[in-house]
Design a protein around this motif. Structure first.
Motif, PDB file in Angstrom:
ATOM      1  N   GLY A   1      37.868 -85.671  12.282  1.00 38.64           N
ATOM      2  CA  GLY A   1      39.050 -85.123  11.225  1.00 38.64           C
ATOM      3  C   GLY A   1      38.619 -85.473   9.921  1.00 38.64           C
ATOM      4  O   GLY A   1      37.842 -85.953   9.523  1.00 38.64           O
ATOM      5  N   GLY A   2      39.624 -84.980   8.918  1.00 38.73           N
ATOM      6  CA  GLY A   2      39.636 -84.890   7.604  1.00 38.73           C
ATOM      7  C   GLY A   2      39.569 -85.947   6.853  1.00 38.73           C
ATOM      8  O   GLY A   2      38.643 -86.132   5.884  1.00 38.73           O
TER       9      GLY A   2
ATOM     10  N   ILE B   1      28.287 -76.244  12.244  1.00 32.08           N
ATOM     11  CA  ILE B   1      29.709 -75.639  11.914  1.00 32.08           C
ATOM     12  C   ILE B   1      29.468 -74.739  10.593  1.00 32.08           C
ATOM     13  O   ILE B   1      30.200 -74.070  10.594  1.00 32.08           O
ATOM     14  CB  ILE B   1      30.717 -77.087  11.786  1.00 32.08           C
ATOM     15  CG1 ILE B   1      31.169 -77.323  13.062  1.00 32.08           C
ATOM     16  CG2 ILE B   1      31.951 -76.576  10.937  1.00 32.08           C
ATOM     17  CD1 ILE B   1      31.816 -78.949  12.925  1.00 32.08           C
TER      18      ILE B   1
ATOM     19  N   GLU C   1      36.627 -75.210   3.129  1.00 29.24           N
ATOM     20  CA  GLU C   1      35.327 -75.278   3.760  1.00 29.24           C
ATOM     21  C   GLU C   1      34.903 -73.671   3.886  1.00 29.24           C
ATOM     22  O   GLU C   1      33.670 -73.186   3.483  1.00 29.24           O
ATOM     23  CB  GLU C   1      35.120 -76.043   5.033  1.00 29.24           C
ATOM     24  CG  GLU C   1      35.063 -77.650   4.664  1.00 29.24           C
ATOM     25  CD  GLU C   1      35.133 -78.094   6.232  1.00 29.24           C
ATOM     26  OE1 GLU C   1      35.338 -79.573   5.784  1.00 29.24           O
ATOM     27  OE2 GLU C   1      35.375 -77.644   7.015  1.00 29.24           O
TER      28      GLU C   1
ATOM     29  N   ILE D   1      38.014 -73.627  13.357  1.00 29.67           N
ATOM     30  CA  ILE D   1      37.178 -74.979  13.430  1.00 29.67           C
ATOM     31  C   ILE D   1      38.179 -75.796  13.374  1.00 29.67           C
ATOM     32  O   ILE D   1      38.986 -75.967  12.227  1.00 29.67           O
ATOM     33  CB  ILE D   1      36.153 -75.292  12.275  1.00 29.67           C
ATOM     34  CG1 ILE D   1      35.362 -74.062  12.014  1.00 29.67           C
ATOM     35  CG2 ILE D   1      35.456 -76.415  12.425  1.00 29.67           C
ATOM     36  CD1 ILE D   1      34.103 -73.934  13.109  1.00 29.67           C
TER      37      ILE D   1
ATOM     38  N   ARG E   1      39.962 -79.776  15.328  1.00 30.58           N
ATOM     39  CA  ARG E   1      40.098 -80.585  16.751  1.00 30.58           C
ATOM     40  C   ARG E   1      41.312 -79.758  17.678  1.00 30.58           C
ATOM     41  O   ARG E   1      41.878 -79.012  17.058  1.00 30.58           O
ATOM     42  CB  ARG E   1      40.859 -81.825  16.136  1.00 30.58           C
ATOM     43  CG  ARG E   1      40.082 -82.929  15.387  1.00 30.58           C
ATOM     44  CD  ARG E   1      40.681 -84.326  15.038  1.00 30.58           C
ATOM     45  NE  ARG E   1      41.786 -83.711  14.131  1.00 30.58           N
ATOM     46  CZ  ARG E   1      43.129 -83.817  14.365  1.00 30.58           C
ATOM     47  NH1 ARG E   1      43.550 -83.964  15.682  1.00 30.58           N
ATOM     48  NH2 ARG E   1      43.963 -83.571  13.616  1.00 30.58           N
TER      49      ARG E   1
ATOM     50  N   GLY F   1      44.304 -79.489   5.345  1.00 26.98           N
ATOM     51  CA  GLY F   1      43.451 -78.308   6.049  1.00 26.98           C
ATOM     52  C   GLY F   1      41.988 -78.097   5.514  1.00 26.98           C
ATOM     53  O   GLY F   1      41.836 -77.218   4.706  1.00 26.98           O
ATOM     54  N   LEU F   2      40.928 -79.142   5.541  1.00 26.29           N
ATOM     55  CA  LEU F   2      39.950 -79.181   4.813  1.00 26.29           C
ATOM     56  C   LEU F   2      39.331 -77.967   5.232  1.00 26.29           C
ATOM     57  O   LEU F   2      38.291 -77.639   4.491  1.00 26.29           O
ATOM     58  CB  LEU F   2      38.815 -80.422   5.074  1.00 26.29           C
ATOM     59  CG  LEU F   2      39.382 -81.708   4.375  1.00 26.29           C
ATOM     60  CD1 LEU F   2      38.101 -82.768   5.043  1.00 26.29           C
ATOM     61  CD2 LEU F   2      39.361 -81.659   3.030  1.00 26.29           C
ATOM     62  N   THR F   3      39.091 -77.568   6.557  1.00 27.04           N
ATOM     63  CA  THR F   3      38.558 -76.370   6.997  1.00 27.04           C
ATOM     64  C   THR F   3      38.711 -75.216   6.345  1.00 27.04           C
ATOM     65  O   THR F   3      38.082 -74.175   6.025  1.00 27.04           O
ATOM     66  CB  THR F   3      39.017 -76.027   8.250  1.00 27.04           C
ATOM     67  OG1 THR F   3      40.302 -76.019   8.568  1.00 27.04           O
ATOM     68  CG2 THR F   3      38.293 -77.290   9.428  1.00 27.04           C
TER      69      THR F   3
ATOM     70  N   LYS G   1      27.803 -79.836   5.791  1.00 26.42           N
ATOM     71  CA  LYS G   1      29.029 -78.946   5.933  1.00 26.42           C
ATOM     72  C   LYS G   1      29.288 -77.977   5.293  1.00 26.42           C
ATOM     73  O   LYS G   1      29.567 -76.822   5.557  1.00 26.42           O
ATOM     74  CB  LYS G   1      30.212 -79.887   6.330  1.00 26.42           C
ATOM     75  CG  LYS G   1      31.587 -79.209   6.669  1.00 26.42           C
ATOM     76  CD  LYS G   1      31.716 -78.890   8.084  1.00 26.42           C
ATOM     77  CE  LYS G   1      31.491 -79.964   9.015  1.00 26.42           C
ATOM     78  NZ  LYS G   1      32.718 -81.026   8.917  1.00 26.42           N
TER      79      LYS G   1
ATOM     80  N   LYS H   1      47.456 -77.304  15.362  1.00 23.41           N
ATOM     81  CA  LYS H   1      46.377 -76.534  14.896  1.00 23.41           C
ATOM     82  C   LYS H   1      46.463 -74.893  15.629  1.00 23.41           C
ATOM     83  O   LYS H   1      45.883 -74.108  15.061  1.00 23.41           O
ATOM     84  CB  LYS H   1      45.044 -76.706  15.037  1.00 23.41           C
ATOM     85  CG  LYS H   1      44.579 -78.297  14.611  1.00 23.41           C
ATOM     86  CD  LYS H   1      44.640 -78.359  13.156  1.00 23.41           C
ATOM     87  CE  LYS H   1      44.046 -79.892  12.891  1.00 23.41           C
ATOM     88  NZ  LYS H   1      44.118 -80.060  11.309  1.00 23.41           N
TER      89      LYS H   1
ATOM     90  N   GLU I   1      35.844 -87.461   7.305  1.00 24.21           N
ATOM     91  CA  GLU I   1      34.961 -86.627   6.533  1.00 24.21           C
ATOM     92  C   GLU I   1      35.135 -86.782   5.025  1.00 24.21           C
ATOM     93  O   GLU I   1      34.072 -86.526   4.214  1.00 24.21           O
ATOM     94  CB  GLU I   1      35.678 -84.822   6.687  1.00 24.21           C
ATOM     95  CG  GLU I   1      34.894 -83.802   6.111  1.00 24.21           C
ATOM     96  CD  GLU I   1      33.706 -83.264   6.874  1.00 24.21           C
ATOM     97  OE1 GLU I   1      33.618 -83.707   8.062  1.00 24.21           O
ATOM     98  OE2 GLU I   1      32.847 -82.764   6.226  1.00 24.21           O
TER      99      GLU I   1
ATOM    100  N   GLY J   1      35.412 -76.951  17.789  1.00 20.62           N
ATOM    101  CA  GLY J   1      35.982 -78.297  17.594  1.00 20.62           C
ATOM    102  C   GLY J   1      35.624 -79.519  18.381  1.00 20.62           C
ATOM    103  O   GLY J   1      35.221 -79.545  19.586  1.00 20.62           O
ATOM    104  N   GLY J   2      35.814 -80.574  17.816  1.00 20.87           N
ATOM    105  CA  GLY J   2      35.294 -81.883  18.392  1.00 20.87           C
ATOM    106  C   GLY J   2      36.332 -82.943  18.724  1.00 20.87           C
ATOM    107  O   GLY J   2      37.605 -82.411  18.482  1.00 20.87           O
TER     108      GLY J   2
END
Ligand code: UDP
Length: 413
Positions: free
Chosen positions: A47-48, A297, A322, A227, A229, A317-319, A199, A234, A51, A258-259
Motif C-alpha cells: 500500500g501507498g 513492478i 509511478e 498494479i 492490491r 493512487g501512487l501507481t 520502484k 481498485k 511506500e 498486486g501483492g
C-alpha cells in the motif's frame, strides 16, 4: 522501520529536480532541525502509506529532522474491522456494529500499553491508529494524516472517527475535496513518488525484457497493466471487462499485478474473484507479487504500452504517478486523487466505466504519437508536482506551521 533501499542521498536528487529545489529544502529544514517526528501507521509493507514512509523517513533524517516510524499491532479481527471502516470512509455502505467498535477500542488500548510515544510531533496515518490520540496527554503535537478519499464518507463511520480526529492539533488531507468540518486546522498535501527508488528509477531495456519474459509476456505485443492490491475499490474486474472489449479489435495482453498488505484482509478473496474472471485466457496475467518486488513492478510498468488505474474510489493512487513518471499514458477512474494526476486528454484519460476505459485504450493502442505526447506530458506533470522533494518540503512546512499556531506568515530567514 528502516528503508531496505539504503544509500540514496539528498544530493542525488539534484540531477532530477535541480539545485534550487534542494537549496530551498535545506533552508526550510534549518527551521525544523532536531525536531522528533514519530510516524505511526498500520503496516510496514503493502500500500501507498508504507511506500511513502519507506522513502520519506530517511530523507527527513538526512535533513536533520529526527524522524522515526512505528507500526501498530492488530489481529485479523482488528484488520477486518479497520478494512470495513476504511471502505466506509471511502463511502461504501458498511455496518459498523458495537462489537466492531469494541474490537477497535481493545486493540487501540493494547497498542497504547505497548508503544512509546516520544516525539515532539506524532504523525498518525489513517483511521487504524487514530485512537492512539488517547496518549496525547504525554505531550507533543499530534497530527492526523488522512490518505483516504473522505469526500463522501459513510456518516456512521465518520461519526465514529471524527471525535478522535477533533482531539488532534491538526489534520492533513491529500486534496481540498477531502476537507471536513473539523475544529482543528486542516492542511492539504498531495502524496508523492520517489524518482530514485527501485520502484521508479531508470532500468536497462535488457532487464525490462527479462522481467516480461519471466512472467510469460511477449514484448512484441502491446501490454496493458494495472498494479494494485487486489481490492474491489481498485476495480480489477472492471479492468478485465475493459480488456475483453479491447481484445475484439486489438491484439494485446493484460497484466494485473498486486501483492498483499497485512492490514488488508480482503486481498485473497478478491484475488480469487480476479482469477475466476480471467478464466483460462493465456493473455491475462494475474501476478500476485511478494513484498519488495519493486524492480519487477518498475519493469512491468516500463514494459507496458498503456497503464490502468481504474479505481472506483482512490485517496491518491501512487501507481498513477509511478506510471506517468515512466512516460506511460494512464487510463484512470475519474475519482479522488487520480484527478490530480491525470489531466484528461493530456497525461491520460479519466473514465467512468469499463466501456470508457476500453474505448480510450483502443485509441491509445492505435496511436503511438499520442502515447508519446501523453507520456512526455505525464512525466513533466509528475516532475513538477508529485515528487518526494516537494512532499518533504510540504511536511516540513506543516511542522513549522504547528510551531507558529495562529500565524498566517512564518518568516524563514
Ligand atoms: N504496490 C506494490 N506491490 C504490489 C501492489 C502495489 O509495491 O503488488 C505499490 C504500488 O507500486 C504503489 C503502492 O503499492 O507504490 C500502492 O499505493 P496506491 O496509493 O496506488 O494505493 P493503496 O494501495 O495505498 O490504496
Amino acid at each position: 522501520m528502516d528503508s531496505p533501499e539504503r544509500g540514496i542521498r539528498l544530493a542525488d536528487y539534484e540531477a532530477v529536480v535541480g539545485s534550487a529545489v534542494l537549496d530551498e529544502l535545506r533552508v526550510v529544514a534549518s527551521r525544523v532541525e532536531g525536531l522528533r517526528l514519530q510516524n505511526i501507521n498500520s503496516t510496514a509493507v503493502g500500500g501507498g502509506v508504507a511506500e511513502i514512509l519507506t522513502r520519506m523517513v530517511p530523507l527527513l533524517k538526512e535533513l536533520g529532522v529526527q524522524a522515526s516510524w512505528d507500526v501498530i499491532k492488530g489481529d485479523q479481527r482488528f484488520f477486518d474491522v479497520t478494512k470495513a471502516l476504511h471502505n466506509a470512509m471511502h463511502g461504501k455502505a458498511e455496518t459498523i456494529t458495537p462489537q466492531m467498535i469494541e474490537c477497535y477500542r481493545d486493540t487501540t488500548a493494547a497498542n497504547l500499553r505497548n508503544m512509546t510515544f516520544g516525539g515532539d510531533v506524532v504523525w498518525i496515518h489513517d483511521p487504524q491508529p487514530a485512537g492512539l490520540i488517547e496518549a496525547k496527554k504525554n505531550g507533543g503535537k499530534w497530527v492526523w494524516r488522512c490518505h483516504i478519499d473522505v469526500s463522501s464518507p459513510d456518516a456512521r463511520a465518520w461519526q465514529f472517527i471524527a471525535p478522535f480526529v477533533d482531539r488532534y492539533d491538526a489534520s492533513i488531507f491529500s486534496m481540498p475535496d477531502f476537507a471536513q468540518r473539523l475544529s482543528i486546522p486542516q492542511f492539504m498535501v498531495a502524496p508523492s513518488i520517489d524518482p530514485l527508488s527501485d520502484k521508479n528509477r531508470e532500468l536497462d531495456q535488457g532487464f525490462i525484457d527479462s522481467v516480461l519474459e519471466k512472467y510469460g509476456l511477449d514484448p512484441e505485443r502491446p501490454v496493458m497493466t494495472q498494479i494494485s492490491r487486489f481490492d474491489r475499490l481498485k476495480d480489477p474486474l472492471g479492468v478485465i471487462a475493459a480488456y475483453r472489449m479491447v481484445r475484439k479489435r486489438h491484439d494485446c495482453q493484460l497484466v494485473l499485478a498486486g501483492g498483499d498488505a497485512p492490514d488488508d484482509p480482503e486481498g485473497a478473496e478478491v484475488l480469487k474473484e480476479v482469477r475466476e474472471a480471467a478464466g483460462d485466457d493465456p493473455d491475462i496475467h494475474v501476478l500476485p507479487l511478494p513484498p519488495y518486488s519493486d524492480l519487477e513492478i518498475n519493469a512491468l510498468v516500463r514494459g507496458s504500452t498503456v497503464v490502468f488505474q481504474k479505481s472506483v474510489k482512490e485517496g491518491f493512487g501512487l501507481t498513477v504517478s509511478e506510471a506517468l513518471w515512466k512516460r506511460k499514458p494512464v487510463i484512470g477512474g475519474a475519482v479522488g486523487g487520480i484527478r490530480l494526476q491525470i489531466i484528461h486528454g493530456v497525461t491520460g484519460y479519466l473514465v467512468h466505466s469499463p466501456a470508457g476505459a476500453a474505448q480510450r485504450a483502443m485509441q491509445l493502442l492505435g496511436d503511438p504519437a499520442l502515447r508519446k505526447r501523453m507520456g512526455d506530458s505525464g512525466y513533466m506533470h509528475v516532475k513538477q508536482n508529485f515528487l518526494l522533494t516537494r512532499h518533504v518540503k510540504d511536511y516540513m512546512l506543516v511542522l513549522l506551521a504547528l510551531d507558529h499556531p495562529g500565524e498566517d506568515i512564518v518568516h524563514l530567514c
